[in-house]
Design a protein around this motif. Structure first.
Motif, short mmCIF file in Angstrom:
data_model
loop_
_atom_site.label_atom_id
_atom_site.label_comp_id
_atom_site.label_asym_id
_atom_site.label_seq_id
_atom_site.Cartn_x
_atom_site.Cartn_y
_atom_site.Cartn_z
N LEU A 22 0.81 -1.22 0.00
CA LEU A 22 0.00 0.00 0.00
C LEU A 22 0.85 1.27 0.00
O LEU A 22 2.02 1.25 0.36
CB LEU A 22 -0.92 0.02 1.22
N MET A 23 0.21 2.37 -0.36
CA MET A 23 0.83 3.69 -0.30
C MET A 23 1.38 3.93 1.11
O MET A 23 0.67 3.69 2.08
CB MET A 23 -0.24 4.77 -0.57
N LYS A 40 7.90 1.36 -0.19
CA LYS A 40 8.43 0.54 -1.31
C LYS A 40 9.63 1.20 -2.00
O LYS A 40 10.61 0.54 -2.29
CB LYS A 40 7.31 0.28 -2.34
N ASP A 82 6.03 4.42 -10.64
CA ASP A 82 5.28 5.68 -10.66
C ASP A 82 6.09 6.78 -11.37
O ASP A 82 5.53 7.55 -12.15
CB ASP A 82 4.94 6.13 -9.23
N ILE A 86 1.12 11.95 -11.63
CA ILE A 86 0.05 10.95 -11.46
C ILE A 86 -1.26 11.66 -11.11
O ILE A 86 -2.33 11.30 -11.62
CB ILE A 86 0.47 9.92 -10.40
N PHE A 135 -4.78 11.24 -13.20
CA PHE A 135 -6.09 10.92 -12.59
C PHE A 135 -7.12 12.00 -12.93
O PHE A 135 -8.25 11.70 -13.29
CB PHE A 135 -5.96 10.80 -11.06
N PHE A 193 -5.11 5.58 -16.07
CA PHE A 193 -3.87 5.45 -15.31
C PHE A 193 -3.46 3.98 -15.22
O PHE A 193 -2.29 3.63 -15.42
CB PHE A 193 -4.03 6.05 -13.90
N ARG A 194 -4.42 3.10 -14.93
CA ARG A 194 -4.11 1.66 -14.79
C ARG A 194 -3.61 1.08 -16.12
O ARG A 194 -2.73 0.22 -16.13
CB ARG A 194 -5.34 0.88 -14.31
N GLU A 213 -0.10 2.23 -16.44
CA GLU A 213 0.71 1.53 -15.43
C GLU A 213 1.05 0.11 -15.91
O GLU A 213 2.19 -0.34 -15.81
CB GLU A 213 -0.12 1.47 -14.14
N GLY A 223 3.38 1.10 -7.79
CA GLY A 223 2.31 1.80 -7.08
C GLY A 223 1.37 0.79 -6.43
O GLY A 223 1.23 -0.35 -6.90
N GLY A 224 0.72 1.23 -5.35
CA GLY A 224 -0.08 0.32 -4.53
C GLY A 224 -1.20 -0.40 -5.24
O GLY A 224 -1.62 -1.48 -4.83
N GLY A 225 -1.71 0.16 -6.34
CA GLY A 225 -2.84 -0.48 -7.01
C GLY A 225 -2.43 -1.43 -8.12
O GLY A 225 -3.26 -2.16 -8.66
N ARG A 256 -1.33 11.95 -3.32
CA ARG A 256 -1.96 10.68 -3.71
C ARG A 256 -3.45 10.88 -3.93
O ARG A 256 -4.21 11.05 -2.98
CB ARG A 256 -1.68 9.62 -2.66
N PRO A 257 -3.86 10.85 -5.20
CA PRO A 257 -5.26 11.16 -5.51
C PRO A 257 -6.27 10.30 -4.76
O PRO A 257 -7.31 10.81 -4.33
CB PRO A 257 -5.36 10.93 -7.02
N LEU A 258 -5.97 9.03 -4.55
CA LEU A 258 -6.97 8.17 -3.89
C LEU A 258 -7.24 8.61 -2.46
O LEU A 258 -8.35 8.43 -1.95
CB LEU A 258 -6.49 6.71 -3.87
N ARG A 308 -7.29 -5.12 -0.52
CA ARG A 308 -6.04 -5.49 -1.21
C ARG A 308 -5.19 -6.52 -0.48
O ARG A 308 -4.46 -7.27 -1.14
CB ARG A 308 -5.21 -4.22 -1.44
C1 S3P Z 1 -1.92 4.18 -5.91
C2 S3P Z 1 -0.68 4.29 -5.33
C3 S3P Z 1 0.29 5.30 -5.74
C4 S3P Z 1 0.07 5.71 -7.20
C5 S3P Z 1 -1.35 6.12 -7.41
C6 S3P Z 1 -2.34 5.02 -7.07
C7 S3P Z 1 -2.85 3.12 -5.42
O1 S3P Z 1 1.63 4.79 -5.59
O2 S3P Z 1 0.41 4.66 -8.07
O3 S3P Z 1 -1.57 7.26 -6.64
O4 S3P Z 1 -3.80 2.76 -6.13
O5 S3P Z 1 -2.62 2.60 -4.32
P1 S3P Z 1 2.34 4.52 -4.16
O6 S3P Z 1 1.84 3.22 -3.65
O7 S3P Z 1 3.78 4.46 -4.52
O8 S3P Z 1 2.00 5.69 -3.30
#
Ligand code: S3P
Length: 202
Positions: A18-19, A23, A42, A53, A57, A65-66, A69, A87-89, A126-128, A145
């Motif tokens: 996760l964010m 990492k 990222d 990023i 978004f 974005f995905r 990525e 990135g976390g997603g 971080r937009p999310l 997750r």
């Molecule tokens: C995201 C994590 C971010 C980045 C984006 C979406 C996510 O990266 O890819 O903002 O979906 O968890 P980090 O995990 O490096 O912050």
């Protein structure tokens, strides 16, 4: 156990989590210990898109974005073995996850909620996490997750302290994985990457 530099790392080590798990910070140090290049997905996405990023978004939405990525990670997995922070997603995307599982060694850098909150609170990029209360969002993301992240080859807990503690943990875990039967059974990265469809990266 072989020493860091004598161990042949033939597949990219991909950090997932996760964010705020750390990492990039841990990945960079791990790469130094393993004598490998470090790359941050990222940063590569931002470079390829020519914007941040957050801007991706805002302008194009999360689905776009995905897609970007996935393409960038595919390209990076086609390179020589390195340490790749994602990135976390990214690991939640079925296509990205399949590539990572097939071509790399995945390491989940696991962290608890308070640590994630503390670390993500340091920056506002971080937009999310801007969609509501960061604690509630992170809690939700953990529930969604963590069962998927658990598919990683290796799990390492992120320590709330100097990065050296976590790096050492991860280094030991990666070395022991690579020295064991799972590590020996894997093909060379670039053979696994030799897909006929080539790189659709931008
Ligand atoms: C995201 C994590 C971010 C980045 C984006 C979406 C996510 O990266 O890819 O903002 O979906 O968890 P980090 O995990 O490096 O912050």
């Amino acid at each position: 156990m072989p020493s860091a530099k004598s161990l042949k790392v033939s597949r990219t080590i991909v950090l997932i989590g996760l964010m705020g798990a750390g990492k990039s910070c841990i990945g960079r140090r791990l790469a130094t210990l393993l004598g490998l290049n470090f790359v941050d997905a990222d940063n590569e996405i931002e470079r390829a898109a020519g914007c941040t990023i957050e801007e991706i978004f805002e302008r194009h939405g999360e689905a776009a974005f995905r897609d970007g990525e996935r393409r960038v990670i595919k390209r990076l997995l086609g390179q020589a073995a390195q340490v790749l922070a994602t990135g976390g997603g990214s690991f939640m995307d079925p296509g990205t996850r399949a590539m990572i599982r097939e071509q790399a060694v995945s390491v989940w850098l696991r962290a608890d909620l308070n640590l994630l909150l503390k670390r993500t609170g340091r920056r506002n990029n971080r937009p999310l996490l801007k969609r509501g209360d960061p604690r509630a969002i992170l809690e939700h993301l953990m529930a969604e997750r963590y069962p998927v992240y658990a598919e990683a080859d290796i799990v390492v807990d992120s320590a709330d302290g100097p990065p050296e503690i976590t790096v050492e943990r991860m280094h030991a875990a990666v070395e022991s994985y690579l020295a064991g039967p799972a590590g020996a059974a894997v093909p060379d990265a670039r053979q696994a990457n030799a897909h006929p469809e080539g790189d659709a990266g931008r």
